[in-house]
Design a protein around this motif. Sequence first.
Motif, PDB file in Angstrom:
ATOM      1  N   SER A  22      38.349  29.349  40.328  1.00 36.87           N
ATOM      2  CA  SER A  22      39.115  29.380  41.574  1.00 36.87           C
ATOM      3  C   SER A  22      40.594  29.603  41.294  1.00 36.87           C
ATOM      4  O   SER A  22      41.258  30.386  41.974  1.00 36.87           O
ATOM      5  N   ASN A  23      41.120  28.946  40.280  1.00 37.45           N
ATOM      6  CA  ASN A  23      42.518  29.154  39.918  1.00 37.45           C
ATOM      7  C   ASN A  23      42.742  30.568  39.408  1.00 37.45           C
ATOM      8  O   ASN A  23      43.753  31.207  39.734  1.00 37.45           O
ATOM      9  N   ALA A  24      41.801  31.077  38.645  1.00 36.68           N
ATOM     10  CA  ALA A  24      41.921  32.453  38.144  1.00 36.68           C
ATOM     11  C   ALA A  24      41.977  33.445  39.303  1.00 36.68           C
ATOM     12  O   ALA A  24      42.717  34.444  39.241  1.00 36.68           O
ATOM     13  N   LEU A  25      41.233  33.176  40.383  1.00 35.72           N
ATOM     14  CA  LEU A  25      41.300  34.055  41.555  1.00 35.72           C
ATOM     15  C   LEU A  25      42.664  33.964  42.229  1.00 35.72           C
ATOM     16  O   LEU A  25      43.199  34.986  42.689  1.00 35.72           O
ATOM     17  N   LEU A  26      43.233  32.768  42.282  1.00 36.25           N
ATOM     18  CA  LEU A  26      44.576  32.634  42.859  1.00 36.25           C
ATOM     19  C   LEU A  26      45.602  33.411  42.038  1.00 36.25           C
ATOM     20  O   LEU A  26      46.529  34.008  42.598  1.00 36.25           O
ATOM     21  N   VAL A  27      45.421  33.426  40.739  1.00 39.14           N
ATOM     22  CA  VAL A  27      46.303  34.228  39.876  1.00 39.14           C
ATOM     23  C   VAL A  27      46.129  35.713  40.208  1.00 39.14           C
ATOM     24  O   VAL A  27      47.117  36.454  40.304  1.00 39.14           O
ATOM     25  N   PRO A 132      33.385  31.830  43.139  1.00 38.64           N
ATOM     26  CA  PRO A 132      34.549  32.323  42.375  1.00 38.64           C
ATOM     27  C   PRO A 132      34.163  32.793  40.978  1.00 38.64           C
ATOM     28  O   PRO A 132      34.632  33.842  40.518  1.00 38.64           O
ATOM     29  N   GLY A 133      33.292  32.058  40.318  1.00 35.22           N
ATOM     30  CA  GLY A 133      32.873  32.450  38.970  1.00 35.22           C
ATOM     31  C   GLY A 133      32.152  33.780  38.930  1.00 35.22           C
ATOM     32  O   GLY A 133      32.406  34.611  38.058  1.00 35.22           O
ATOM     33  N   ASP A 134      31.252  33.995  39.907  1.00 38.11           N
ATOM     34  CA  ASP A 134      30.525  35.268  39.953  1.00 38.11           C
ATOM     35  C   ASP A 134      31.460  36.438  40.251  1.00 38.11           C
ATOM     36  O   ASP A 134      31.313  37.518  39.687  1.00 38.11           O
ATOM     37  N   LEU A 135      32.429  36.222  41.135  1.00 33.54           N
ATOM     38  CA  LEU A 135      33.380  37.281  41.424  1.00 33.54           C
ATOM     39  C   LEU A 135      34.217  37.626  40.208  1.00 33.54           C
ATOM     40  O   LEU A 135      34.450  38.803  39.900  1.00 33.54           O
ATOM     41  N   LEU A 136      34.648  36.604  39.465  1.00 34.84           N
ATOM     42  CA  LEU A 136      35.420  36.864  38.249  1.00 34.84           C
ATOM     43  C   LEU A 136      34.613  37.664  37.236  1.00 34.84           C
ATOM     44  O   LEU A 136      35.137  38.588  36.606  1.00 34.84           O
ATOM     45  N   LYS A 137      33.326  37.313  37.073  1.00 31.23           N
ATOM     46  CA  LYS A 137      32.476  38.053  36.135  1.00 31.23           C
ATOM     47  C   LYS A 137      32.386  39.519  36.546  1.00 31.23           C
ATOM     48  O   LYS A 137      32.459  40.411  35.716  1.00 31.23           O
ATOM     49  N   GLU A 138      32.221  39.761  37.851  1.00 30.24           N
ATOM     50  CA  GLU A 138      32.151  41.138  38.355  1.00 30.24           C
ATOM     51  C   GLU A 138      33.446  41.898  38.072  1.00 30.24           C
ATOM     52  O   GLU A 138      33.417  43.068  37.709  1.00 30.24           O
ATOM     53  N   LEU A 139      34.557  41.242  38.277  1.00 29.19           N
ATOM     54  CA  LEU A 139      35.849  41.897  38.083  1.00 29.19           C
ATOM     55  C   LEU A 139      36.141  42.212  36.629  1.00 29.19           C
ATOM     56  O   LEU A 139      36.875  43.150  36.339  1.00 29.19           O
ATOM     57  N   LYS A 140      35.563  41.418  35.729  1.00 27.72           N
ATOM     58  CA  LYS A 140      35.794  41.635  34.302  1.00 27.72           C
ATOM     59  C   LYS A 140      34.914  42.724  33.713  1.00 27.72           C
ATOM     60  O   LYS A 140      35.154  43.196  32.618  1.00 27.72           O
ATOM     61  N   THR A 141      33.872  43.135  34.438  1.00 25.94           N
ATOM     62  CA  THR A 141      32.965  44.168  33.900  1.00 25.94           C
ATOM     63  C   THR A 141      33.383  45.547  34.348  1.00 25.94           C
ATOM     64  O   THR A 141      34.148  45.779  35.197  1.00 25.94           O
TER      65      THR A 141
END
Length: 141
Positions: A22-27, A132-141
């Motif tokens: 969640s914090n990573a998304l705010l960043v 939030p975790g799933d979205l971050l994984k998607e964004l990193k691929t």
Amino acid sequence: MLRVVLDTSVLVAGLRSKQGASNALLVLVAEQEIKPLVTTSLFLEYEEVLLRAEHRLVTGMSEADVAGFLAALASASEGVEVHFQWRPQLSDPADEMVLEAAINGHADALVTHNIADFAEAARRFGLRVVTPGDLLKELKT
């Protein structure tokens, strides 16, 4: 740019812990990598919840700090006007404004820690709901 609606729980989690997704998304919001979509009612909920003493105690944020965070979030966000309300769709009436922001704003995703709360209504409206975790994984691929 990915346009998302952030459930209030994501903001709370992001401010309470610097380590999580969640914090990573705010960043990513601050870096203009993702664009939050907000309605007036949703933004007022953000304010009410973030100003609660229990959250400020954990985050160490003063009321002025919360106001500064919300001002920055507002400047990074895209306002959405609610043209249609489809209430009731969800078991928790407080979540209706989150769903309405996503539908009216044509969000790419609704980001929440409570997938089950939104799953059925999201299917009806063709809305993608992710953690939030799933979205971050998607964004990193």
